[in-house]
Enzyme design. Structure first.
Site, mmCIF file in Angstrom:
data_model
loop_
_atom_site.group_PDB
_atom_site.id
_atom_site.type_symbol
_atom_site.label_atom_id
_atom_site.label_comp_id
_atom_site.label_asym_id
_atom_site.label_seq_id
_atom_site.Cartn_x
_atom_site.Cartn_y
_atom_site.Cartn_z
ATOM 1 C CE1 TYR A 1 0.146 0.335 4.618
ATOM 2 C CE2 TYR A 1 -0.699 -1.889 4.331
ATOM 3 C CZ TYR A 1 -0.123 -0.924 5.135
ATOM 4 O OH TYR A 1 0.188 -1.215 6.433
ATOM 5 N NE ARG B 1 0.571 -5.387 16.976
ATOM 6 C CZ ARG B 1 1.349 -6.339 17.482
ATOM 7 N NH1 ARG B 1 1.690 -7.371 16.748
ATOM 8 N NH2 ARG B 1 1.775 -6.250 18.715
#
Ligand code: COA
Length: 282
Positions: A148, A200
């Site tokens: 990303y 996470r």
């Protein structure tokens, strides 16, 4: 190409080297002849990984340090140089991340992730870069990013900002420090299962399965695939690669970008029907 002794003579400092992808890169680098020094916050995983490497006949040492603290980074590098000799390469792998709607973040949450990822990478790069320049020694830096950096991503905004910053650091210093024979490159991995990241950023088994099914190769990355790429970029065989970022994600980020890529979900039977209808219409 990954012949025994490929990394002989190298001493590689790996941040976040006790767990996850850092651990996998450390094991592979040691297997190919490098001495590795692992630096991270938690002592136990560092000790365990260093022991594992030694048991396999490799050379490893470790030091606890929070990369957000420049003085601690300096100190751990001094320790590394005592234990594995002059450091020849740095892997900025330590990271912090979690998923959270951005409007729910506190400024401290943002600062925490940016502190680890961006400041931490800068700290280690600066501390080692200064040493290399002063001693007129060449050096290599490998930054572990994410796909990303190409697109940005909702729900991980602190990480997206920090990793994009590390990409800018990679490209900027690749030019500025080439005259000192310091090479900087980066890897943008897609989804590689690790205990730290998975817990996470993958909130449920359903989300994991959804992610896997949408992947063009229908699978996540294997640690050895990333470790081998890291070895290549750190090795002399990549001596002319500088300032680049290599994506390793099986095509996943492109899958999300192409306007018609969701047609992957169209079953063959529907394509058959469309073809028949097209031929009938002629
Ligand atoms: N959602 C929203 N905010 C969160 C959060 C979450 N899941 N986890 C932590 N925060 C916030 C905390 O509330 C705190 O902000 P506040 O002081 O305003 O309340 C801030 O982030 C710092 O949290 P703290 O736990 O004190 O920080 P830390 O420095 O000990 O930990 C993190 C850093 C938050 C990045 C932690 O997740 C971590 O240690 N990660 C390391 C490993 C890792 O992330 N690996 C995955 C790599 S992909």
């Amino acid at each position: 190409m990954f012949e025994a002794g490929l990394l002989k003579g190298q001493s590689i400092l790996i941040t976040g080297g006790g767990t996850g992808l850092g651990r996998s890169m450390a094991l592979r680098c040691a297997e190919l002849g490098a001495k590795v020094f692992l630096a991270a916050r938690r002592e136990e995983p560092l000790r365990a990984t260093a022991e594992e490497i030694r048991k396999k006949g490799g050379a490893a040492a470790w030091g606890a340090c929070d990369v957000r603290d420049f003085a601690a980074v300096e100190k751990v590098i001094e320790q590394a140089e005592k234990e594995v000799g002059p450091v020849t390469a740095l892997v900025n792998n330590a990271a912090g991340n979690f998923v959270c709607p951005t409007e729910r973040l506190s400024p401290n949450a943002f600062a925490s992730v940016v502190g680890i990822v961006l400041n931490g990478s800068f700290h280690a790069t600066l501390a080692l870069g200064r040493r290399w320049i002063q001693a007129k020694r060449p050096g290599t830096v490998l930054n572990i990013l994410t796909t990303y950096v190409w697109t940005g991503s909702g729900f991980v905004v602190p990480s997206a900002c920090a990793k994009a910053g590390v990409l800018a650091l990679t490209r900027s210093l690749a030019v500025e420090w080439a005259r000192y024979k310091i090479r900087l490159n980066a890897i943008a991995p897609g989804a590689f299962p690790t205990e730290g990241a998975w817990g996470r950023v993958i909130p449920s088994a359903e989300y994991e399965e959804h992610h896997r099914r949408r992947h063009p190769m229908q699978r996540f990355g294997r640690h050895e695939e990333l470790a081998n790429l890291a070895v290549f970029l750190l090795s002399p065989q990549a001596g002319y690669i500088n300032g680049d970022c290599v994506t390793i994600d099986g095509g996943q980020w492109l899958r999300q970008g192409g306007q018609f890529n969701d047609l992957l979900e169209v079953p063959d039977a529907l394509w058959d029907e469309m073809e028949k209808a097209r031929k009938k219409a002629k």
